[in-house]
Every structure is written in C-alpha cells, then in structure tokens.
Design an enzyme around this catalytic site. Sequence first.
Site, short mmCIF file in Angstrom:
data_model
loop_
_atom_site.label_atom_id
_atom_site.label_comp_id
_atom_site.label_asym_id
_atom_site.label_seq_id
_atom_site.Cartn_x
_atom_site.Cartn_y
_atom_site.Cartn_z
N GLY A 1 6.74 -6.27 -0.48
CA GLY A 1 6.19 -6.04 0.76
C GLY A 1 7.09 -6.46 1.98
O GLY A 1 8.51 -6.59 1.87
N PRO B 1 -3.17 -5.62 -6.11
CA PRO B 1 -2.69 -4.74 -5.25
C PRO B 1 -3.17 -4.76 -3.80
O PRO B 1 -4.10 -5.66 -3.67
CB PRO B 1 -3.57 -3.26 -6.06
CG PRO B 1 -5.02 -3.97 -6.34
CD PRO B 1 -4.46 -5.10 -7.19
N ALA B 2 -2.51 -4.29 -2.89
CA ALA B 2 -3.04 -4.04 -1.49
C ALA B 2 -4.38 -3.80 -1.38
O ALA B 2 -4.78 -2.68 -2.03
CB ALA B 2 -2.08 -3.17 -0.75
N TRP C 1 0.97 -1.22 0.17
CA TRP C 1 -0.11 -0.07 -0.21
C TRP C 1 0.84 1.26 0.02
O TRP C 1 0.45 2.46 -0.24
CB TRP C 1 -0.85 -0.09 1.28
CG TRP C 1 -0.07 -0.20 2.47
CD1 TRP C 1 -0.23 -1.68 3.07
CD2 TRP C 1 0.77 0.57 3.20
NE1 TRP C 1 0.79 -1.34 4.10
CE2 TRP C 1 0.97 -0.27 4.36
CE3 TRP C 1 1.17 1.95 3.09
CZ2 TRP C 1 1.91 0.47 5.33
CZ3 TRP C 1 1.82 2.43 3.85
CH2 TRP C 1 2.53 1.66 5.13
N ASN C 2 2.29 1.15 0.00
CA ASN C 2 2.88 2.32 0.41
C ASN C 2 3.34 3.40 -0.73
O ASN C 2 3.43 4.61 -0.62
CB ASN C 2 4.14 2.20 1.37
CG ASN C 2 5.07 1.20 0.90
OD1 ASN C 2 4.57 0.63 -0.04
ND2 ASN C 2 6.34 1.25 0.95
N GLU D 1 10.96 -7.95 -3.23
CA GLU D 1 11.69 -6.75 -2.87
C GLU D 1 10.88 -6.35 -1.37
O GLU D 1 9.88 -6.43 -1.16
CB GLU D 1 10.97 -5.53 -3.56
CG GLU D 1 11.70 -5.27 -4.94
CD GLU D 1 13.11 -5.08 -5.12
OE1 GLU D 1 13.93 -5.24 -5.94
OE2 GLU D 1 13.50 -4.72 -3.89
N LEU D 2 11.92 -6.79 -0.71
CA LEU D 2 11.28 -7.07 1.07
C LEU D 2 11.44 -5.99 2.04
O LEU D 2 11.76 -4.77 1.49
CB LEU D 2 11.75 -8.31 1.45
CG LEU D 2 11.38 -9.44 0.46
CD1 LEU D 2 11.83 -10.90 0.99
CD2 LEU D 2 9.78 -9.64 0.21
N1 NDP Z 1 11.48 -3.62 -0.75
C1 NDP Z 1 10.80 -2.92 -1.05
O1 NDP Z 1 10.87 -2.22 -2.03
C2 NDP Z 1 9.54 -2.74 -0.52
C3 NDP Z 1 9.50 -3.34 1.13
N2 NDP Z 1 8.19 -3.12 1.84
C4 NDP Z 1 8.15 -3.83 3.05
O2 NDP Z 1 6.70 -4.10 3.23
C5 NDP Z 1 6.28 -3.93 4.40
C6 NDP Z 1 5.32 -2.69 4.31
O3 NDP Z 1 4.34 -3.20 3.45
P1 NDP Z 1 2.84 -4.05 3.79
O4 NDP Z 1 1.97 -3.85 2.88
O5 NDP Z 1 2.42 -3.98 5.33
O6 NDP Z 1 3.47 -5.44 3.62
P2 NDP Z 1 2.87 -6.72 3.76
O7 NDP Z 1 3.96 -7.58 3.26
O8 NDP Z 1 1.85 -6.96 4.87
O9 NDP Z 1 1.77 -6.80 2.44
C7 NDP Z 1 2.30 -6.45 1.14
C8 NDP Z 1 1.49 -7.16 0.07
O10 NDP Z 1 1.20 -8.81 0.44
C9 NDP Z 1 -0.08 -8.97 0.60
N3 NDP Z 1 -0.22 -10.16 1.41
C10 NDP Z 1 -0.19 -10.10 2.74
N4 NDP Z 1 -0.18 -11.36 3.15
C11 NDP Z 1 -0.42 -12.38 2.09
C12 NDP Z 1 -0.17 -13.85 1.80
N5 NDP Z 1 -0.18 -14.58 2.81
N6 NDP Z 1 -0.34 -14.04 0.49
C13 NDP Z 1 -0.42 -13.24 -0.38
N7 NDP Z 1 -0.27 -11.75 -0.32
C14 NDP Z 1 -0.47 -11.46 0.93
C15 NDP Z 1 -0.81 -7.71 0.93
O11 NDP Z 1 -2.14 -7.50 0.88
P3 NDP Z 1 -3.11 -6.94 2.16
O12 NDP Z 1 -2.69 -5.75 2.42
O13 NDP Z 1 -4.30 -6.74 1.19
O14 NDP Z 1 -3.27 -7.90 3.03
C16 NDP Z 1 -0.21 -6.46 0.29
O15 NDP Z 1 -0.78 -6.47 -1.00
C17 NDP Z 1 7.58 -3.42 4.96
O16 NDP Z 1 8.09 -4.28 5.72
C18 NDP Z 1 8.23 -2.56 4.02
O17 NDP Z 1 9.44 -2.77 4.19
C19 NDP Z 1 7.25 -2.40 1.16
C20 NDP Z 1 7.20 -1.47 0.02
C21 NDP Z 1 8.83 -1.72 -0.67
O1 LIG Z 2 7.93 1.06 -1.33
C1 LIG Z 2 9.17 1.31 -1.18
O2 LIG Z 2 9.38 1.58 -0.12
C2 LIG Z 2 9.73 1.81 -2.51
O3 LIG Z 2 10.42 0.53 -3.02
C3 LIG Z 2 10.87 2.59 -2.15
S1 LIG Z 2 11.20 3.64 -3.41
O4 LIG Z 2 11.45 2.73 -4.71
O5 LIG Z 2 9.86 4.65 -3.67
O6 LIG Z 2 12.49 4.30 -2.90
#
Ligand code: NDP
Ligand SMILES: O=C(O)[C@H](O)CS(=O)(=O)O
Length: 492
Positions: free
Chosen positions: A243, A190-191, A165-166, A265-266
């Site tokens: 996520g 999408p989220a 969602w971010n 991308e975690l």
């Molecule tokens: N490395 C990167 O580029 C990024 C990493 N992140 C990381 O993600 C986290 C924040 O985002 P957040 O949305 O809370 O992360 P989540 O991992 O909780 O959710 C990410 C996505 O995965 C979905 N999801 C959750 N559980 C499952 C499952 N069991 N199976 C399939 N899909 C699932 C969510 O859906 P729903 O929300 O509908 O449950 C959402 O669409 C932070 O840790 C952040 O660091 C975030 C953005 C970029």
């Molecule tokens: O979701 C995120 O945090 C993004 O990957 C960070 S960025 O790509 O916008 O820097």
Amino acid sequence: MTAHSTDLKMLLKDPSLLETRAFVAGEWVDADDGRTFEVRNPARGDVIARVADLSRAEVKRAIEAAQAAMKDWAARTAKDRAKVMRRWFELMMENQDDLGTILTAEQGKPLPEAKGEIAYGASFIEWFGEEAKRVYGETIPGHMADKRITVLRQPIGVVASITPWNFPNAMITRKCGPALAVGCGFVARPAAETPLSALALAVLGERAGLPKGILSVVTSSRSSDIGKEFCENPLIRKLTFTGSTEVGRILLRQAADQVLKCSMELGGNAPFIVFDDADLDAAVEGAMASKFRNNGQTCVCANRIYVQAGVYDEFAKRLAKAVDKLTVGDGLKDGTTTGPLINADAVEKVEEHIADALGRGAQVVTGGKRHDLGGSFFQPTVVTNVPADAKVSTEETFGPLAPLFRFETEEEVVAKANDTIFGLAAYFYARDIGRITRVQESLEYGIVGVNTGIISTEVAPFGGVKQSGLGREGSRHGIEDYLEMKYVCLSV
Ligand SMILES: NC(=O)C1=CN([C@@H]2O[C@H](COP(=O)(O)OP(=O)(O)OC[C@H]3O[C@@H](n4cnc5c(N)ncnc54)[C@H](OP(=O)(O)O)[C@@H]3O)[C@@H](O)[C@H]2O)C=CC1
Ligand SMILES: O=C(O)[C@H](O)CS(=O)(=O)O
C-alpha cells in the site's frame, strides 16, 4: 454487462464464489455484532454487496486458529503442501472468468485486465507451491573437532497481511503463496473497497484442501483497528503490507513495539525515460502499457515521463495519438480499455496534479477533464512542458495522467530520475549498449525496465529501495520472508 447490486450473482457461472461472510478459523461467519459494510461498483457507484464487518475480537480468533492449524500443516511434507497449492492454482484458472467478473465489479478494471490479474495472481500460488520443495538447509564445517553445525529453515509462524484495492487478487496471492507453501498460518485483511476477490480466493482455497484455520480472510471497514491487532498480537510473527508509504510508516511504527518482522511494498514515483536513440514506436507502446495499466492505479506506473529534446515533440504527438484510442467505460462492457478510478478522492488527486502543472506553465495535449460518463471516470490525459517543480514530480498521481518533461543530457535525466524518496520501478528506452549499461546501473530503483513498460512476473524479485519498501516478493527470493533460519550446534 453491468454489475448492479441485484445481478452480480447472475453474471457468474458459479454464484457460490460471491461470498459476503468472512472466513474465520475455517468457518464462514457474520460479524459477531452483525455489522456489515457496503462494497460499491466504482463504475456505477451502486452497492453490489454488504460484507461482514469484523472487529478485533473475531480477528483474534482467526490468528489463534492459524497458530493451532500450523502444527499439522507445517508438519506435512513440502510435496504434500505443494499438491494443495497446485489444486488451488487449478481452481483459480478454472474459475478465471467468474473471479475476473467479481474483480471488475468491485475494482473497476476492464474484464480482460481483471482476468489477466487472476492468471497473474494464480501464478504465485503455482510458483511457490513448487518453490517450497526447494527450501534447503545447510551443513557448515565445524569450528571444533567435536562440533557439527547445521542450519535449518523453518516457517516463520503466523503471517498477517494487509493489501490494497488496486490488485485485489494478486497482492494477496503474492503473499499467501509463499507463506502457506512453507507451512505458515495466514490471516489476510483485504482493502474495504475490494474484499470480494479475497473471499472468492478463500472459497477456492477451502475447496483445494487448505486445512481448517490455516487461512482466514478478515473483512473489516476498520483497517486501523485490524492493523493494531496484527501488530500487537504476540502470535503474529510477520506482517506483510502492500500500500502507500504513508500507511507503511504507521505500521512500521506499530510493529516496532514487538520487533515484528515486516515486509513492505509501498509507493512509487516511476520515471519513464525516452532517449533520442530510442525506437519511438516501442517507447510509445511501453509508455501506454506502463502508464495506463489499471487506469494508472499501480505502484509501478510511469509517473514522470522524461523525453530527450531531440525527440520530444514527435514522441508527444505519437503518445497523444495512442491515448486518444483508449476507450473509457464500464469494465464489464466489451471494448472498454479504461475503467473508472476507484473513488472520488482518486479523481481529485488527478485534477490537483493537472491544475498544478497547468498553473506552472504546462499545456494539455489531450484529455485533462472528468469524463462525460461522470462518476469517477476521467479522460486519459497527456500534458507537456511540465516543470521540474510540479507536484507530479514528487507525488504519485495514481491515475491516467502522463506528464512529459524535457531533458538534454543523460547525466541530467539520471539525476532527475533519482531525485525522489521513492525507488520502486524505473523505465528507459535506448538502443546504445553503452548508454543502456550506464543508465541501468545508475538508476536507484528496485526494478528497471529497459525497452519495456511491463515488468510484472512471479519469477522475478519485485520490490523497492528507499521509501518504496522493504523486502522482495516473487522469484526464489520471495520465499525468504516467510522462513526463519535456525543454527544448530551439535557437540559429538
Ligand atoms: N509497492 C507495491 O507493490 C504497491 C504499492 N501501492 C501503493 O498504495 C497506494 C494505493 O493504494 P491504497 O489502498 O490507497 O493505499 P493505502 O495505503 O491507503 O491502503 C492500503 C491498505 O492499507 C489499509 N490501511 C489504511 N490505513 C491503515 C492503518 N492505519 N492500519 C492498517 N491498515 C491500513 C487499507 O485499508 P482501507 O482501504 O480499508 O482503509 C488498505 O487495505 C499507492 O501509494 C500505491 O503506490 C499499492 C499497490 C502495490
Ligand atoms: O499493486 C501494484 O501496483 C502491483 O504491485 C503492481 S504489479 O505487481 O501488478 O506490477
């Protein structure tokens, strides 16, 4: 302007961009059983839309349609696909204001920042439309006189995408850009918090000329079910996820059964290091940009701020002064620099990290509490003298908390910076070229910002090491994850 349930459409120049049906196999559809889920504006908590809540059955149809559409789409020339991608990019930029308003309404970030994300998201569509024209194969000198060796690069197949969602726009385009450009089919989930930006993206993709079925956006509140369909459906050749590391692990375990190719991308835990030879004003500016962008809700935000003892007090004072200039409010309101957090859980995580640090002897310099605006608004916060064993040392806060840690030597801080399971982004400020060279080589991260707090661009490879992920997105490298290599041995 505020986005209440009845007036979001009234804020748009083109209200047709606010779509609440899912985009499946080239059709705008409700869920088979008519189910919907609510999308709320995090600034007010009110419902701004009710969106189609799909089950695995509809998602299966989307995957089959993507497979069918790939035949003709992949057969078109890269130049022809690039024209469609270019038009999509142009439509995103022509509708930047509306796409930004929709994004702010569902995610909360200030409108200027949301419009910035639209431009960032669009840049991946533009970039990979061009990159697709440079996917080269190769010939290799044969190993026998009658053998001719060639290597073909072909689209990997139907791609499934799960995004957070971010960054509700850019996290999808960073994936669908390369995938569609090389000829893959693409099914995006999408989220549930932020589906409207993805649906608006699909509206413009359809207008740009994406063929029927090649792109689907499957909105659902049942993320786990959809994830299982993606991992179990034999037509899916690639799963791309952005996520948390926790969910990344779940998906990797599920993907193992079909040996499904994954890019991940975690999570992150970015160190931000200020050495005593740093330009302190530049370091404060960089810390503000890295820490408070998207209200601290990015995976590359500074999560731990290490300051060398000689400049610690001065840096803390200047940072707190800059933080106090932030304006917390509704993202659609002019002058807001810092919106709400996405939900109550996010607020509780920030409070937990602050309480833990204070319980271990840290002090609040500014902020530290929920904002007077209520809801999920929180005061941008700086805490000092945070001990190494505080929770914020090992856990990603994902909110507006800047914890300052003191250090003495270069060796000490590099060891502390690397002492984490994560390895996405790291930052440091210094001016001595020897120190810059040593530290940039010693940090165990996929991304290192030197004298800058912002590293995000479509032209560079974005991704982490250790438990921050697998693969890279963006740059010429970002297209590799959507291609397969085929070795052809011709006997003449
Ligand atoms: N490395 C990167 O580029 C990024 C990493 N992140 C990381 O993600 C986290 C924040 O985002 P957040 O949305 O809370 O992360 P989540 O991992 O909780 O959710 C990410 C996505 O995965 C979905 N999801 C959750 N559980 C499952 C499952 N069991 N199976 C399939 N899909 C699932 C969510 O859906 P729903 O929300 O509908 O449950 C959402 O669409 C932070 O840790 C952040 O660091 C975030 C953005 C970029
Ligand atoms: O979701 C995120 O945090 C993004 O990957 C960070 S960025 O790509 O916008 O820097």
